[in-house]
Design an enzyme around this catalytic site. Structure first.
Site, mmCIF file in Angstrom:
data_model
loop_
_atom_site.group_PDB
_atom_site.id
_atom_site.type_symbol
_atom_site.label_atom_id
_atom_site.label_comp_id
_atom_site.label_asym_id
_atom_site.label_seq_id
_atom_site.Cartn_x
_atom_site.Cartn_y
_atom_site.Cartn_z
ATOM 1 N N PHE A 1 -16.446 3.739 23.636
ATOM 2 C CA PHE A 1 -16.517 4.916 24.505
ATOM 3 C C PHE A 1 -15.924 6.178 23.880
ATOM 4 C CE2 PHE A 1 -12.635 2.564 25.657
ATOM 5 C CZ PHE A 1 -11.670 3.550 25.502
ATOM 6 N N HIS B 1 -5.331 13.022 32.813
ATOM 7 C CA HIS B 1 -4.701 12.183 31.791
ATOM 8 C C HIS B 1 -3.205 12.279 32.032
ATOM 9 C CE1 HIS B 1 -3.356 10.593 27.938
ATOM 10 N NE2 HIS B 1 -2.486 11.590 27.954
#
Length: 157
Positions: free
Chosen positions: A60, A121
């Site tokens: 990914f 994040h």
């Protein structure tokens, strides 16, 4: 004894384009975390690849780099007692479908096709927080200042 830490948070493209910046920042401030650095930037591929270095060999990786460089993001450094752990708990599980309601990802994360739009994040350890903060901020971009309780009750105006 409590341990004051700093951690990095990135408000990702899916949150930026959906107008969630203020809501996310508000949650951290209401929890008592102090913003000691914050800016909106457009992450270039080079910086994105440094930031996500540990994922380089994963399937990914390219999609992750494409995603984080798609729009501007907000990067901020939060400070507080056990900030890394507190922010990780507030963020919720990485995959929004596994994130508990009430967490940032549980409330705002989306799965669109094969893409995971997980809103933020958050550094996963004190060591990664130090590394990540140094990627996005110069020392002079981080500020020390008293919180209201210190300002009004302990140190005076």
């Amino acid at each position: 004894m409590s341990e004051t830490e700093r951690t990095l948070v990135i408000i990702k493209p899916d949150a930026v384009v959906r107008g969630l910046i203020g809501e996310i920042i508000s949650r951290f401030e209401k929890k008592g975390l102090k913003i000691v650095g914050m800016k909106m930037i457009w992450i270039d591929r080079e910086l994105a690849e440094k930031h996500y270095e540990e994922h380089r060999e994963k399937p990914f990786f390219k999609a992750l780099i494409d995603y984080i460089t798609k729009t501007p993001v907000v990067v901020m450094v939060l400070e507080g007692r056990y900030a890394v752990e507190v922010v990780r708990k507030m963020a919720g599980a990485t995959d929004p479908k596994d994130a508990a309601p009430g967490t940032i990802r549980g409330d705002f994360g989306l799965e669109v096709s094969d893409a995971i739009c997980n809103v933020i994040h958050a550094s996963d350890s004190k060591e990664s927080a130090e590394r990540e903060i140094s990627l996005f901020f110069k020392p002079e971009e981080l500020f020390e200042y008293p919180r209201a309780a210190d300002w009004f009750y302990k140190k005076g105006i």
